[in-house]
Design a protein around this motif. Structure first.
Motif, short mmCIF file in Angstrom:
data_model
loop_
_atom_site.label_atom_id
_atom_site.label_comp_id
_atom_site.label_asym_id
_atom_site.label_seq_id
_atom_site.Cartn_x
_atom_site.Cartn_y
_atom_site.Cartn_z
N SER A 242 0.81 -1.22 0.00
CA SER A 242 0.00 0.00 0.00
C SER A 242 0.84 1.27 0.00
O SER A 242 0.56 2.21 -0.75
CB SER A 242 -0.94 0.00 1.21
N ASN A 243 1.88 1.32 0.83
CA ASN A 243 2.64 2.56 1.02
C ASN A 243 3.85 2.68 0.11
O ASN A 243 4.08 3.74 -0.48
CB ASN A 243 3.09 2.66 2.48
N SER A 246 3.24 2.07 -4.24
CA SER A 246 2.04 2.89 -4.39
C SER A 246 1.57 3.04 -5.83
O SER A 246 0.56 3.71 -6.09
CB SER A 246 2.29 4.28 -3.80
N GLN A 249 -1.19 -1.52 -9.92
CA GLN A 249 -2.48 -1.50 -10.59
C GLN A 249 -3.13 -2.88 -10.61
O GLN A 249 -4.33 -2.99 -10.84
CB GLN A 249 -2.32 -0.98 -12.02
N ASP A 286 -8.11 0.71 -0.61
CA ASP A 286 -7.37 1.97 -0.75
C ASP A 286 -6.72 2.06 -2.13
O ASP A 286 -6.77 3.12 -2.79
CB ASP A 286 -6.30 2.06 0.34
N GLY A 287 -6.12 0.97 -2.60
CA GLY A 287 -5.49 0.96 -3.91
C GLY A 287 -6.51 1.16 -5.03
O GLY A 287 -6.23 1.84 -6.02
N ALA A 289 -9.42 2.77 -4.73
CA ALA A 289 -9.91 4.15 -4.67
C ALA A 289 -8.91 5.13 -5.25
O ALA A 289 -9.29 6.11 -5.89
CB ALA A 289 -10.24 4.52 -3.22
N ARG A 290 -7.62 4.88 -5.05
CA ARG A 290 -6.59 5.81 -5.50
C ARG A 290 -6.25 5.68 -6.98
O ARG A 290 -6.03 6.68 -7.66
CB ARG A 290 -5.31 5.61 -4.67
N ARG A 291 -6.19 4.42 -7.48
CA ARG A 291 -5.70 4.24 -8.85
C ARG A 291 -6.35 3.07 -9.57
O ARG A 291 -5.85 2.59 -10.58
CB ARG A 291 -4.19 4.06 -8.84
N CYS A 293 -6.63 -0.06 -8.62
CA CYS A 293 -5.86 -1.31 -8.48
C CYS A 293 -6.80 -2.49 -8.24
O CYS A 293 -7.72 -2.42 -7.42
CB CYS A 293 -4.88 -1.18 -7.32
#
Length: 345
Positions: A242-243, A246, A249, A286-287, A289-291, A293
């Motif tokens: 996650s961190n 980052s 995908q 989280d992945g 939502a962000r990109r 994934c």
């Protein structure tokens, strides 16, 4: 007793060394050894001899895109000198060079492997990338690699081929192209020691966000929440995804479990089992939502789409308590894993 830190490591070593029965001591200490990849996550990364390189400083002849890329990194990494005599670098704009790098270095699925924990890490180009999850059919990929030249010259292949020659041409080309090597290929690992040596020892940490697609098959010899050490290792694995990684995908994660681990899952109530599911679900949602994934989990031949399970989970008042949806999705996923392993529905 918290066995997750330095003093825990020391206590385990002392127990084995001073015990009159080393076999008994190893049996007592074994559950506290954590998960197999823990040593890679919690020991320091090797110190680099120099900082990462970057593309050349901007000049008046550069395009706006080139200037933006160079200015973004100025002051943080060494500069490369301009090369007006090189037609490739001086006449082609950066966006065209990036297309060329992608054509030369990208578009492959790579089996990454090593003989043992101390052997050199090498790669095979997959011949059937659309069937990457079917490990039994990839022996031909390994056989082909024996008969094809490597990146280093040899007597029977005097001219080097592969990824290395382009990257070592000069510092500017390396700086421009290295991220393409990681972002335009899919990496597949079937060995824990190879995967985590590659991710935590071989690749500089600032390059990890460039990795886009990862297929990882790993053994889980102990339940992820057996004790404080396994909890730490399990949580930190998904913090890595996650961190530090980052840019992921797609993540295809296959877990191989011993029968005692499967039995523990079958015997655990879903509300309690949701605790070890939570790091996976948090990373996946989280992945996504962000990109966008996509995270796929495979256990004992059964595949679970974590984001799909989360999206299908509906609970009351999630607008007020959004964590309720996450907890509900974790409970649902544990139930599906438990049932797939032969537990009661």
């Amino acid at each position: 007793m918290d066995m997750s830190g330095f003093w825990g490591d020391l206590a385990l070593k002392v127990l084995v060394n001073v015990s009159p029965s080393v076999q008994w001591a190893n049996k007592v200490a074994e559950p506290w050894l954590g998960l197999p990849y823990g040593v890679y996550l919690h020991s320091g990364r090797p110190r680099r001899q120099r900082t990462l390189t970057m593309a050349s400083a901007p000049s008046v002849d550069d395009s706006i895109w080139q200037r933006f890329q160079a200015l973004a990194a100025l002051g943080t990494e060494p500069r490369c000198e301009q090369q007006p005599d090189c037609g490739f670098l001086s006449k082609l704009p950066l966006d065209v060079r990036m297309i060329i790098y992608d054509l030369v270095l990208g578009g492959s699925t790579l089996h990454v492997s090593a003989g043992d924990n101390h052997s050199r890490i090498y790669h095979f180009i997959c011949l059937v990338p659309d069937r990457i999850t079917q490990s039994q059919i990839h022996g031909q990929c390994h056989q082909l690699s024996i008969h094809r030249p490597s990146s280093a010259p040899r007597e029977n292949f005097p001219h080097p081929t592969g990824f290395l020659p382009l990257l070592v041409t000069c510092r500017q080309i390396y700086s421009e192209a290295i991220n393409t090597l990681y972002s335009s290929n899919r990496f597949e690992f079937t060995q824990i020691h190879t995967a985590f040596r590659f991710l935590t020892r071989m690749i500089p940490q600032p390059r990890l966000p460039a990795i886009r697609h990862l297929v990882l098959k790993m053994a889980v010899p102990r339940h992820p929440h057996l004790n404080s050490r396994t909890k730490r290792d399990w949580d930190d694995l998904f913090k890595l995804f996650s961190n530090e990684m980052s840019g992921l995908q797609s993540l295809y994660l296959t877990l191989g479990m011993l029968e005692q681990v499967k039995q523990t899952i079958r015997d655990t109530p879903d509300s309690e089992g949701a605790l070890w599911i939570k790091p996976m679900m948090e990373m996946a949602t989280d992945g996504f939502a962000r990109r966008g994934c996509k995270t796929q989990l495979v256990i004992d031949g059964f595949s679970h789409d974590l984001v799909q399970i989360y999206q299908a989970t509906k609970v009351g008042r999630e607008d007020v308590f959004p964590e309720m949806r996450l907890e509900g999705a974790c409970t649902t996923l544990h139930q599906r894993i438990r049932v797939s392993l032969g537990g009661q529905g």
